[in-house]
Scaffold this active site. Sequence first.
Site, PDB file in Angstrom:
ATOM      1  N   TYR A  55       0.864  -1.173   0.000  1.00 36.75           N
ATOM      2  CA  TYR A  55       0.000   0.000   0.000  1.00 36.75           C
ATOM      3  C   TYR A  55       0.904   1.228   0.000  1.00 36.75           C
ATOM      4  O   TYR A  55       1.282   1.767   1.051  1.00 36.75           O
ATOM      5  CB  TYR A  55      -0.942  -0.012   1.200  1.00 36.75           C
ATOM      6  CG  TYR A  55      -2.020  -1.073   1.119  1.00 36.75           C
ATOM      7  CD1 TYR A  55      -2.259  -1.761  -0.061  1.00 36.75           C
ATOM      8  CD2 TYR A  55      -2.802  -1.384   2.229  1.00 36.75           C
ATOM      9  CE1 TYR A  55      -3.252  -2.726  -0.141  1.00 36.75           C
ATOM     10  CE2 TYR A  55      -3.799  -2.350   2.157  1.00 36.75           C
ATOM     11  CZ  TYR A  55      -4.006  -3.019   0.972  1.00 36.75           C
ATOM     12  OH  TYR A  55      -4.984  -3.980   0.902  1.00 36.75           O
ATOM     13  N   HIS A 128      -1.289 -12.164   0.020  1.00 36.98           N
ATOM     14  CA  HIS A 128      -2.057 -11.126  -0.671  1.00 36.98           C
ATOM     15  C   HIS A 128      -2.762 -11.663  -1.913  1.00 36.98           C
ATOM     16  O   HIS A 128      -3.875 -11.228  -2.243  1.00 36.98           O
ATOM     17  CB  HIS A 128      -1.135  -9.962  -1.053  1.00 36.98           C
ATOM     18  CG  HIS A 128      -1.832  -8.661  -1.175  1.00 36.98           C
ATOM     19  ND1 HIS A 128      -1.253  -7.460  -0.847  1.00 36.98           N
ATOM     20  CD2 HIS A 128      -3.082  -8.344  -1.574  1.00 36.98           C
ATOM     21  CE1 HIS A 128      -2.107  -6.467  -1.048  1.00 36.98           C
ATOM     22  NE2 HIS A 128      -3.225  -6.983  -1.499  1.00 36.98           N
ATOM     23  N   SER A 208     -13.400  -3.414  -0.043  1.00 36.45           N
ATOM     24  CA  SER A 208     -14.247  -2.613  -0.946  1.00 36.45           C
ATOM     25  C   SER A 208     -15.727  -2.871  -0.668  1.00 36.45           C
ATOM     26  O   SER A 208     -16.523  -3.060  -1.598  1.00 36.45           O
ATOM     27  CB  SER A 208     -13.926  -2.927  -2.414  1.00 36.45           C
ATOM     28  OG  SER A 208     -12.615  -2.533  -2.735  1.00 36.45           O
ATOM     29  N   PRO A 209     -16.151  -2.881   0.596  1.00 32.83           N
ATOM     30  CA  PRO A 209     -17.542  -3.221   0.924  1.00 32.83           C
ATOM     31  C   PRO A 209     -18.553  -2.162   0.508  1.00 32.83           C
ATOM     32  O   PRO A 209     -19.750  -2.453   0.456  1.00 32.83           O
ATOM     33  CB  PRO A 209     -17.507  -3.378   2.444  1.00 32.83           C
ATOM     34  CG  PRO A 209     -16.415  -2.446   2.880  1.00 32.83           C
ATOM     35  CD  PRO A 209     -15.364  -2.554   1.796  1.00 32.83           C
ATOM     36  N   GLY A 211     -18.001  -0.422  -2.418  1.00 30.58           N
ATOM     37  CA  GLY A 211     -17.730  -0.171  -3.828  1.00 30.58           C
ATOM     38  C   GLY A 211     -16.346   0.294  -4.187  1.00 30.58           C
ATOM     39  O   GLY A 211     -15.996   0.345  -5.371  1.00 30.58           O
ATOM     40  N   GLY A 212     -15.524   0.667  -3.178  1.00 28.13           N
ATOM     41  CA  GLY A 212     -14.197   1.165  -3.499  1.00 28.13           C
ATOM     42  C   GLY A 212     -14.250   2.510  -4.189  1.00 28.13           C
ATOM     43  O   GLY A 212     -15.302   3.142  -4.299  1.00 28.13           O
TER      44      GLY A 212
END
Length: 299
Positions: A55, A128, A208-209, A211-212
Amino acid sequence: MNLRPLGSTGLQVSCIGLGGMPLSLEGRPAKSEAIKVIHASLRAGVTLIDTADVYCLDQAEIGHNEKLIAAALEQWQDPESVVVATKGGLTRPGGAWVTDAHPRRLKAACEASLKALKVPAITLYQLHAVDDVVPLEDSVGALAELRRAGKIMHIGLSNVTAAQIRRAQQVAPIVSVQNRCGVLDRRDFSNGVISLCEAEKIAYLAYSPVGGSRGKHRVADDPTLRRVAADHGVSPFQIALAWLLARSPVIIPIPGASKITSAIDSAAAGALTLSSDDLAALEHAFPVAQVSTSAARAV
């Protein structure tokens, strides 16, 4: 904030976690502001933060998000109450996302993450992504070695299928699975992944719950989410998160945040209760064909 078990670890964490990725990618806030976002989330009751060594903007910045979280926890009054989960198995050459889950690479990545997070052992270390050129058993085997060495406490997977979870379980205990899931991406309800996690008591970390970066506007503008949100006096994002919590007891959404207001709003969903009418409306708008537990066992 309600709590949920982190798989079979014996740990209880907040039912809503914080995804650290937006704090370290393009458009990220300044370090001081990012730390405020993390602190706002913790004050709201969040006790699970998800990160990864990649990240960051590119390979030269590996560990950016982990170091940021470490700095925030150094300034927090009770850092021991926070579970930090990180990941290894990707690289960022030139800003690209490239899979490298070779055992040698994973072990080196774990060592770097230990230094970045400033911890003697990582509570939850996740693969990952599955590497197309490295057997999954070899990658998970490397994590098992790290666990035996005391460098990590628990092993998780990310971006995996039900069949891959089963293969990994033959090598080491798997306590968590992190896949994309939300009202806009419901495939894991019908492909056996969530049912398998329920059957095996594996925590399912939904990334992404809402939608991101690309899908959040669809969530914000969805008429059903907006109507239910208006009834509760909350945001459509909170309804989307509460829907996930209601769908399965193993799901722990980990929405990202780069603003204090977003962090607080997401955390508030952890105390939101949807009525049967709410759930019926959402089920109609976002139908799910859930695989049975018996079918999941047979995967």
